[in-house]
Design a protein around this motif. Sequence first.
Motif, PDB file in Angstrom:
ATOM      1  N   ARG A  69       0.666  -1.129   0.078  1.00  0.00           N
ATOM      2  CA  ARG A  69       0.027  -0.058  -0.142  1.00  0.00           C
ATOM      3  C   ARG A  69       1.135   1.314  -0.046  1.00  0.00           C
ATOM      4  O   ARG A  69       0.498   2.305  -0.798  1.00  0.00           O
ATOM      5  CB  ARG A  69      -0.779  -0.032   1.301  1.00  0.00           C
ATOM      6  N   GLN A  73       0.760   4.093  -2.778  1.00  0.00           N
ATOM      7  CA  GLN A  73       0.596   5.469  -2.585  1.00  0.00           C
ATOM      8  C   GLN A  73       1.753   6.306  -3.187  1.00  0.00           C
ATOM      9  O   GLN A  73       1.566   7.418  -3.788  1.00  0.00           O
ATOM     10  CB  GLN A  73       0.402   5.606  -1.151  1.00  0.00           C
ATOM     11  N   THR A  76       1.280   6.555  -6.728  1.00  0.00           N
ATOM     12  CA  THR A  76       0.262   7.386  -7.131  1.00  0.00           C
ATOM     13  C   THR A  76       0.622   8.803  -7.012  1.00  0.00           C
ATOM     14  O   THR A  76       0.322   9.660  -7.768  1.00  0.00           O
ATOM     15  CB  THR A  76      -1.279   7.187  -6.076  1.00  0.00           C
ATOM     16  N   THR A  80       0.846  11.361 -10.178  1.00  0.00           N
ATOM     17  CA  THR A  80       0.092  12.640 -10.072  1.00  0.00           C
ATOM     18  C   THR A  80       1.211  13.906 -10.498  1.00  0.00           C
ATOM     19  O   THR A  80       0.565  14.781 -10.963  1.00  0.00           O
ATOM     20  CB  THR A  80      -0.728  12.674  -8.515  1.00  0.00           C
ATOM     21  N   ALA A 216      -2.870   5.698 -14.063  1.00  0.00           N
ATOM     22  CA  ALA A 216      -2.887   6.224 -12.898  1.00  0.00           C
ATOM     23  C   ALA A 216      -4.343   5.697 -12.314  1.00  0.00           C
ATOM     24  O   ALA A 216      -4.416   5.564 -11.109  1.00  0.00           O
ATOM     25  CB  ALA A 216      -3.294   7.914 -13.388  1.00  0.00           C
ATOM     26  N   ALA A 217      -5.131   5.325 -13.342  1.00  0.00           N
ATOM     27  CA  ALA A 217      -6.457   4.917 -12.644  1.00  0.00           C
ATOM     28  C   ALA A 217      -6.108   3.558 -12.036  1.00  0.00           C
ATOM     29  O   ALA A 217      -6.902   3.188 -11.149  1.00  0.00           O
ATOM     30  CB  ALA A 217      -7.655   4.935 -13.892  1.00  0.00           C
ATOM     31  N   THR A 220      -4.446   3.844  -8.942  1.00  0.00           N
ATOM     32  CA  THR A 220      -5.493   4.195  -7.772  1.00  0.00           C
ATOM     33  C   THR A 220      -6.367   2.895  -7.390  1.00  0.00           C
ATOM     34  O   THR A 220      -6.705   2.605  -6.069  1.00  0.00           O
ATOM     35  CB  THR A 220      -6.628   5.319  -8.430  1.00  0.00           C
ATOM     36  N   GLN A 221      -6.872   2.172  -8.331  1.00  0.00           N
ATOM     37  CA  GLN A 221      -7.479   1.098  -7.969  1.00  0.00           C
ATOM     38  C   GLN A 221      -6.808   0.109  -6.978  1.00  0.00           C
ATOM     39  O   GLN A 221      -7.242  -0.659  -6.255  1.00  0.00           O
ATOM     40  CB  GLN A 221      -8.114   0.307  -9.119  1.00  0.00           C
ATOM     41  N   ASP A 223      -4.343   0.802  -5.156  1.00  0.00           N
ATOM     42  CA  ASP A 223      -4.259   1.341  -3.799  1.00  0.00           C
ATOM     43  C   ASP A 223      -5.294   1.060  -3.024  1.00  0.00           C
ATOM     44  O   ASP A 223      -5.473   0.585  -1.657  1.00  0.00           O
ATOM     45  CB  ASP A 223      -3.828   2.734  -3.939  1.00  0.00           C
ATOM     46  N   GLN A 224      -6.359   1.174  -3.545  1.00  0.00           N
ATOM     47  CA  GLN A 224      -7.755   0.890  -3.039  1.00  0.00           C
ATOM     48  C   GLN A 224      -7.762  -0.709  -2.662  1.00  0.00           C
ATOM     49  O   GLN A 224      -8.158  -1.133  -1.417  1.00  0.00           O
ATOM     50  CB  GLN A 224      -8.966   0.939  -3.817  1.00  0.00           C
TER      51      GLN A 224
END
Length: 461
Positions: A69, A73, A76, A80, A216-217, A220-221, A223-224
């Motif tokens: 994680r 992060q 991400t 970004t 990037a998407a 993000t997924q 990371d979730q």
Amino acid sequence: MTLGTDEHLARLGEQCGDFALQCSDVAGFVTQVNQRIEDDHGRLETLRHSVAHLQLLQDEANEAATEIRDVAQRATGLITDSHGAVVGALDEIGCLIDDVVRMGDELEGFTSAIEQVAMVSGQLDAIVRQTAMLAINASIEAARAGHSASGFAAVASEVKRLAGNARGATASVRNSIERLDGSARRVIGDMRSGAERGRAARSRTGEITGALETIAALVTQFDQQSAAIERAGHDVTQHVATLDEGLGAFLTRGTENAAELARTRQRLDELESASNRMLDQVAHSGIATPDSRFIDLACEEAERLRAVIARAIETGGLAEADLFVTAYRAIAESDPPQFMTGFVPFADRVIRPMLDAATARDPAIVGCCLIDRNGHLPTHISARCHAQRTGDRRWNAEHARNRQIFMDRQTRDALDRDGDWFLYTYRQDLGEGRYRPLRSVFVPLHFAGKRWGCYELGYLI
């Protein structure tokens, strides 16, 4: 009808025997329960070790999930932060590509200008050639006119000279224009190729931007999902801890129950021993009971057997050392294990027929045997002296009982006590948790003034 004292004592003896058997049955059941508890305890210990190992693995998984994680992060954040820079760089690249394309278009116009200059240079060359021709004609006419046209001849000569110089200059200009045109065309060709690649690259910048947004998407997924895995890992850790705590408590209770059962078994053994002592005392009172004929028969057969063995020692048919030997030699691959001694061949040859004959004297008798002071049976009745079957331990335990070592509480008590004979009620162990109720008479055997063991006669109640 009033019962006499002797009949009361006889019944008391039977009741004591029955009570001893019931105690033996309950003790056997307690032993089985205790064995299951011990087996379960071992399995629970193994399970708890597995849970502890699972806890370690889960802790490692939790650490890995946390690290994943953190990486997600950071990824991400990096995407970004770099997304704007990448988009800006792609825009600048797009502008450069547009400039290259535009320069290619301008060079196309430059090529046209060079072609126009080449055309003018060709026209000048034609004029120079015509001028040279005029100069040649003028010189010819001046020569015809003679001295009077000397001035005209000088002009014609000068025009000729200038026409030659112009021709040389025109040729030099034409050569320069040709080289410039060749270079320009090569540059234009390269520019065209670069422009085409630039246009293709320009169309790919949008794809790069889209791919970057997709990455990037996905990050993000990821990371979730890693956050969900981390939460699930912590939940599993809590459940594993609860399971370990429950197993620990269950093991503690199991140990306490096993200890309590062991104490219960000890009390039952004591009650069984007390009942058997009462049975033995009633039998020794001289009152006729259903056991009397078996006691008499056991004493009679034991005396006959003792005489045979004593005579064999006296005559040299059996060495006393072989009779009392305790160096038991294990028989290879026997299961349950069997053991040989120097007394076994004599016992099989001489004693076994006597045991068979004694057993045949009453249908209730299940067998007669000899037991030395360590529980070794050198021989048995023929029905219990079969050759062992490989891989069939259960059958062997019942039908190949000779040469084995048996030691239960009743046998140990009979071997340790002094007396003329002893009467016990107990459960005979047939192996693999199988038992049958028996009553046995044990008669001590002495040879050369030393205690050897016992003669046992077992019969069904």
